[in-house]
Write a protein that holds these residues in place. Structure first.
Motif, mmCIF file in Angstrom:
data_model
loop_
_atom_site.group_PDB
_atom_site.id
_atom_site.type_symbol
_atom_site.label_atom_id
_atom_site.label_comp_id
_atom_site.label_asym_id
_atom_site.label_seq_id
_atom_site.Cartn_x
_atom_site.Cartn_y
_atom_site.Cartn_z
ATOM 1 N N TYR A 41 0.825 -1.210 0.000
ATOM 2 C CA TYR A 41 0.000 0.000 0.000
ATOM 3 C C TYR A 41 0.861 1.262 0.000
ATOM 4 C CZ TYR A 41 -2.512 3.929 1.987
ATOM 5 O OH TYR A 41 -3.002 5.192 2.210
ATOM 6 N N ILE A 42 1.803 1.338 0.934
ATOM 7 C CA ILE A 42 2.549 2.588 1.083
ATOM 8 C C ILE A 42 3.468 2.819 -0.107
ATOM 9 C CG2 ILE A 42 4.641 1.867 2.333
ATOM 10 C CD1 ILE A 42 2.298 4.824 3.244
ATOM 11 N N ASP A 43 3.997 1.739 -0.702
ATOM 12 C CA ASP A 43 4.846 1.899 -1.873
ATOM 13 C C ASP A 43 4.041 2.409 -3.057
ATOM 14 O OD1 ASP A 43 7.689 1.194 -2.905
ATOM 15 O OD2 ASP A 43 6.349 0.385 -4.440
ATOM 16 N N ALA A 44 2.822 1.875 -3.227
ATOM 17 C CA ALA A 44 1.964 2.340 -4.316
ATOM 18 C C ALA A 44 1.588 3.807 -4.116
ATOM 19 C CB ALA A 44 0.712 1.473 -4.403
ATOM 20 N N ALA A 45 1.308 4.195 -2.875
ATOM 21 C CA ALA A 45 0.970 5.596 -2.590
ATOM 22 C C ALA A 45 2.149 6.515 -2.900
ATOM 23 C CB ALA A 45 0.553 5.742 -1.128
ATOM 24 N N ALA A 46 3.359 6.061 -2.570
ATOM 25 C CA ALA A 46 4.554 6.857 -2.863
ATOM 26 C C ALA A 46 4.744 7.018 -4.371
ATOM 27 C CB ALA A 46 5.780 6.202 -2.240
ATOM 28 N N ARG A 47 4.500 5.947 -5.117
ATOM 29 C CA ARG A 47 4.643 6.034 -6.575
ATOM 30 C C ARG A 47 3.656 7.022 -7.183
ATOM 31 N NH1 ARG A 47 6.196 0.360 -9.561
ATOM 32 N NH2 ARG A 47 8.235 0.107 -8.566
ATOM 33 N N LEU A 48 2.547 7.243 -6.508
ATOM 34 C CA LEU A 48 1.559 8.207 -6.982
ATOM 35 C C LEU A 48 1.906 9.641 -6.585
ATOM 36 C CD1 LEU A 48 -1.672 6.171 -6.197
ATOM 37 C CD2 LEU A 48 -0.682 6.600 -8.457
ATOM 38 N N GLY A 49 3.022 9.801 -5.897
ATOM 39 C CA GLY A 49 3.495 11.140 -5.554
ATOM 40 C C GLY A 49 3.124 11.626 -4.175
ATOM 41 N N ALA A 50 2.512 10.762 -3.360
ATOM 42 C CA ALA A 50 2.118 11.176 -2.016
ATOM 43 C C ALA A 50 3.326 11.250 -1.085
ATOM 44 C CB ALA A 50 1.081 10.203 -1.449
ATOM 45 N N SER A 51 3.196 12.043 -0.036
ATOM 46 C CA SER A 51 4.188 12.117 1.036
ATOM 47 C C SER A 51 3.902 10.962 1.987
ATOM 48 C CB SER A 51 4.072 13.453 1.768
ATOM 49 O OG SER A 51 4.771 13.438 2.989
ATOM 50 N N THR A 52 4.803 9.980 2.046
ATOM 51 C CA THR A 52 4.503 8.714 2.719
ATOM 52 C C THR A 52 5.576 8.316 3.723
ATOM 53 O OG1 THR A 52 5.585 7.495 0.926
ATOM 54 C CG2 THR A 52 3.202 7.794 0.760
ATOM 55 N N GLY A 53 5.158 7.567 4.741
ATOM 56 C CA GLY A 53 6.081 7.009 5.720
ATOM 57 C C GLY A 53 5.574 5.665 6.209
ATOM 58 N N PHE A 54 6.478 4.892 6.810
ATOM 59 C CA PHE A 54 6.112 3.544 7.228
ATOM 60 C C PHE A 54 6.718 3.216 8.587
ATOM 61 C CE2 PHE A 54 5.932 -1.082 7.226
ATOM 62 C CZ PHE A 54 4.682 -1.305 6.662
#
Length: 321
Positions: A41-54
């Motif tokens: 999930y978080i990797d896909a969100a990052a690929r979409l340009g979101a600011s992400t953390g895990f």
């Protein structure tokens, strides 16, 4: 601080090269591929340009390197991804069947992922979180992982952030009543719930999937019924919106369904955090989920925005209002 955070299990997936080769005989495998529903999930969100953390735990081994390297490469903030001595990174062995089903053998509960605990959750790290995405798998992998999720949820909710939940249920591991019990605290305060029809029915005891989703609205702002190749349906108190699937089969073949639901979640929630219309959130969810099944490996098919735009131009696709 990242705006979208997820947490829970990280593992690698090792899969059979050929279909209909069971796991009880010698044969060739492919992998390791980075995996784990929250990590997908978080990797896909990052690929979409979101600011992400895990937030999660890996073993001090090469399998851990596989997962952490992928998250870093795609732009996930990983300062809260820890390595735990004395535990190995989780793994799953997978066999595919010609009918589309899969057989998994997991090493997870006693892996590094299962040691995630409330002590691993930093309130400081979550200060900028606009949305915390939780998974039923992270709630069920161990008691300490579940308590860590509850702690993070309380922190984010107390500062006005959003909580989304993909039930990702495994009742065969815990039993249906236990599954309902561990999801209840999240459902009570969650803003977005993203179940399949079967999961919605299991959570509510209501057989009809649509009616089960309406039941889930008692506490949630939005419920999104994921329908796979049939698209999705969005439920709120004021409206119900059916959104057809993205026609990925026009240009790509269906290869591996693992992670498609997690990628759908990423598309929907990243769009929601940006303030997009619900129909556009659902469209992006359908599109990202469709791309996810076109490559072997749970994270391999997740698209970047430019990949989506390229295919849309290629097929001349525009969503109808």
């Amino acid at each position: 601080m990242p705006e979208i955070v997820s947490m829970g299990e990280m593992l690698v997936e090792i899969m059979r090269k050929e279909v209909d080769v069971p796991l009880d005989r010698p044969a060739e495998f492919m992998g390791p591929y980075p995996s784990g529903a929250p990590a997908i999930y978080i990797d896909a969100a990052a690929r979409l340009g979101a600011s992400t953390g895990f937030i999660g735990i890996l073993g001090p081994d090469e399998f851990g390197d596989v997962v952490e390297r992928r998250l870093k490469e795609d732009g996930v903030e990983v300062s809260q991804v820890k390595r735990r001595e004395g535990h190995t990174t989780g793994c799953a062995f997978v066999a595919y069947r010609s009918d589309g089903s899969r057989k998994f053998i997991f090493h997870l509960r006693h892996s590094a992922a299962g040691t995630l605990s409330p002590e691993d959750v930093s309130e400081e790290y979550l200060k900028g979180t606009k949305l915390l995405h939780l998974m039923g798998s992270a709630l069920s992998v161990s008691d300490s992982s579940r308590d860590a999720c509850y702690k993070a949820m309380e922190i984010v909710k107390s500062q006005g952030g959003l909580i989304s939940l993909d039930p990702n249920l495994r009742p065969e591991l815990l039993g249906l009543e236990k599954v309902r019990e561990i999801c209840a605290p999240v459902l009570k305060v969650g803003d977005i719930v993203l179940p399949s029809g079967e999961e919605a029915s299991m959570l509510t005891g209501v057989g009809d999937a649509d009616e089960a989703c309406r039941n889930l609205l008692k506490n949630s702002k939005v419920v999104v019924l994921k329908m796979g190749s049939e698209g999705c349906k969005v439920f709120t108190e004021d409206e119900e919106i059916y959104v057809p699937p993205f026609p990925i089969e026009r240009v790509m073949s269906r290869v591996d369904p693992t992670g498609a639901g997690d990628c759908f979640d990423a598309g929907f929630t990243t769009s929601y955090v940006k303030g997009d219309r619900l129909i556009d959130c659902a469209r992006l969810g359908n599109t990202v989920g469709a791309f996810a099944i076109t490559k072997l490996g749970p994270m391999e098919g997740a698209p970047f925005l430019e990949d989506i735009r390229k295919v849309e131009r290629q097929i001349g696709w525009e969503w109808e209002e």
